[in-house]
Write a protein that holds these residues in place. Structure first.
Motif, PDB file in Angstrom:
ATOM      1  N   UNK A 149       0.821  -1.265  -0.029  1.00 17.86           N
ATOM      2  CA  UNK A 149      -0.087   0.048  -0.045  1.00 17.86           C
ATOM      3  C   UNK A 149       0.967   1.183  -0.076  1.00 17.86           C
ATOM      4  N   UNK A 150       0.067   2.554   0.199  1.00 13.41           N
ATOM      5  CA  UNK A 150       0.738   3.730   0.329  1.00 13.41           C
ATOM      6  C   UNK A 150       1.347   3.998   1.491  1.00 13.41           C
ATOM      7  N   UNK A 151       2.588   4.467   1.569  1.00 14.45           N
ATOM      8  CA  UNK A 151       3.289   4.821   2.955  1.00 14.45           C
ATOM      9  C   UNK A 151       4.133   5.963   2.545  1.00 14.45           C
ATOM     10  N   UNK A 152       4.340   6.805   4.045  1.00 12.51           N
ATOM     11  CA  UNK A 152       4.964   7.976   3.728  1.00 12.51           C
ATOM     12  C   UNK A 152       6.233   7.736   4.785  1.00 12.51           C
ATOM     13  N   UNK A 153       7.523   7.886   4.144  1.00 14.35           N
ATOM     14  CA  UNK A 153       8.559   7.895   4.907  1.00 14.35           C
ATOM     15  C   UNK A 153       8.978   9.142   5.702  1.00 14.35           C
ATOM     16  N   UNK A 154       9.735   9.201   6.549  1.00 15.57           N
ATOM     17  CA  UNK A 154      10.205  10.364   7.382  1.00 15.57           C
ATOM     18  C   UNK A 154      11.761  10.245   7.683  1.00 15.57           C
ATOM     19  N   UNK A 155      12.038  11.063   8.428  1.00 19.83           N
ATOM     20  CA  UNK A 155      13.790  11.213   8.929  1.00 19.83           C
ATOM     21  C   UNK A 155      14.124   9.896   9.406  1.00 19.83           C
ATOM     22  N   UNK A 156      13.040   9.177  10.454  1.00 17.13           N
ATOM     23  CA  UNK A 156      13.449   7.803  10.784  1.00 17.13           C
ATOM     24  C   UNK A 156      12.942   6.637  10.260  1.00 17.13           C
ATOM     25  N   UNK A 157      13.905   5.598  10.422  1.00 18.47           N
ATOM     26  CA  UNK A 157      13.555   4.295   9.739  1.00 18.47           C
ATOM     27  C   UNK A 157      12.342   3.725  10.243  1.00 18.47           C
ATOM     28  N   UNK A 158      11.868   2.709   9.730  1.00 16.13           N
ATOM     29  CA  UNK A 158      10.620   2.140  10.321  1.00 16.13           C
ATOM     30  C   UNK A 158      10.216   0.901   9.421  1.00 16.13           C
ATOM     31  N   UNK A 159       8.996   0.245   9.976  1.00 21.61           N
ATOM     32  CA  UNK A 159       8.663  -0.908   9.300  1.00 21.61           C
ATOM     33  C   UNK A 159       7.058  -0.811   8.769  1.00 21.61           C
ATOM     34  N   UNK A 160       6.665  -1.480   7.699  1.00 24.94           N
ATOM     35  CA  UNK A 160       5.170  -1.766   7.450  1.00 24.94           C
ATOM     36  C   UNK A 160       5.062  -3.197   7.553  1.00 24.94           C
ATOM     37  N   UNK A 161       4.141  -3.803   8.119  1.00 21.55           N
ATOM     38  CA  UNK A 161       3.718  -5.238   8.280  1.00 21.55           C
ATOM     39  C   UNK A 161       2.478  -5.322   7.744  1.00 21.55           C
ATOM     40  N   UNK A 162       2.336  -6.206   6.692  1.00 25.48           N
ATOM     41  CA  UNK A 162       1.061  -6.446   6.118  1.00 25.48           C
ATOM     42  C   UNK A 162       0.742  -7.971   6.548  1.00 25.48           C
ATOM     43  N   UNK A 163      -0.126  -8.401   7.424  1.00 20.50           N
ATOM     44  CA  UNK A 163      -0.692  -9.526   7.942  1.00 20.50           C
ATOM     45  C   UNK A 163      -1.333 -10.178   6.563  1.00 20.50           C
ATOM     46  N   UNK A 164      -1.394 -11.517   7.010  1.00 17.93           N
ATOM     47  CA  UNK A 164      -2.112 -12.455   6.071  1.00 17.93           C
ATOM     48  C   UNK A 164      -3.516 -12.028   5.875  1.00 17.93           C
ATOM     49  N   UNK A 165      -4.087 -11.441   6.818  1.00 17.64           N
ATOM     50  CA  UNK A 165      -5.674 -11.194   7.019  1.00 17.64           C
ATOM     51  C   UNK A 165      -5.929  -9.648   6.348  1.00 17.64           C
ATOM     52  N   UNK A 166      -4.620  -9.024   5.968  1.00 15.73           N
ATOM     53  CA  UNK A 166      -4.951  -7.702   5.193  1.00 15.73           C
ATOM     54  C   UNK A 166      -4.544  -6.664   6.026  1.00 15.73           C
ATOM     55  N   UNK A 167      -4.601  -6.782   7.342  1.00 16.66           N
ATOM     56  CA  UNK A 167      -4.418  -5.680   8.185  1.00 16.66           C
ATOM     57  C   UNK A 167      -2.789  -4.988   7.988  1.00 16.66           C
ATOM     58  N   UNK A 168      -2.805  -3.649   8.240  1.00 17.90           N
ATOM     59  CA  UNK A 168      -1.332  -3.409   8.257  1.00 17.90           C
ATOM     60  C   UNK A 168      -0.892  -2.514   9.326  1.00 17.90           C
TER      61      UNK A 168
END
Length: 186
Positions: free
Chosen positions: A60-79
């Motif tokens: 999906x669409x995400x916005x990065x910033x000055x800090x690193x991070x993660x996006x987890x997409x679960x098998x049920x579709x939740x982020x």
């Protein structure tokens, strides 16, 4: 199999435009009009011991910033997210695979690699912790995991989610890569 990620900056101001389609009754006349429209239809006929991709993994669409991070997409579709990543919109969907075996048949499922890199206009981003939507869910790896087909007809489908590592100041744009899932019928 493709993995797709889009990182787009949020506009300074959001606006909503509504479009309405209004059907007004037509006055009766002696002239008759005829119109037609064409639609598409698709079908997949499964053959025994088949396995195929239904749809791609999309963070999906995400916005990065000055800090690193993660996006987890679960098998049920939740982020979910960690660190300096902001989730934009409600997009994102797990990959989905399907096939046809036989009731109670065992299958081994394995990844081609435990993590992959997706590339785009900025630094590559790592995708890891591929998770299958089984009951209970399980992390897939290069070591095969055994499952049993429980459908009386032998058909099955399963989603796969994962975690995306987003770098600090990740460049906006489309990022893509691929991963391999191997399924062996036993």
């Amino acid at each position: 199999m493709r993995t797709r990620h889009t990182n787009r900056p949020l506009p300074a101001q959001w606006s909503l435009t509504a479009i309405a389609l209004i059907f007004a009754p037509f006055a009766a006349s002696s002239a008759h009009a005829q119109a037609g429209a064409q639609g598409d239809a698709e079908a997949i006929v499964l053959r025994p011991l088949s396995f195929f991709k239904v749809n791609d993994l999309d963070f999906g669409d995400i916005v990065a910033s000055a800090s690193a991070g993660t996006v987890t997409l679960a098998p049920d579709g939740s982020r979910s997210r960690t660190g300096g990543v902001t989730l934009a919109g409600s997009g994102g969907e797990p990959a989905r695979f399907a096939g046809l075996g036989s009731f109670n048949r065992q299958v081994n499922i394995a990844l081609g690699a435990n993590s992959i890199w997706i590339t785009g206009p900025g630094q590559p981003m790592r995708v890891r912790n591929f998770e299958i939507g089984s009951t209970p869910t399980a992390i897939l790896s290069t070591t095969p995991t055994r499952f049993r087909i429980t459908s009386p007809l032998g058909n099955y489908n399963f989603p796969v989610g994962a975690t995306l590592e987003v770098g600090a100041n990740q460049a906006p744009g489309d990022y893509a890569g691929s991963f391999t899932i191997t399924l062996n019928y036993l």
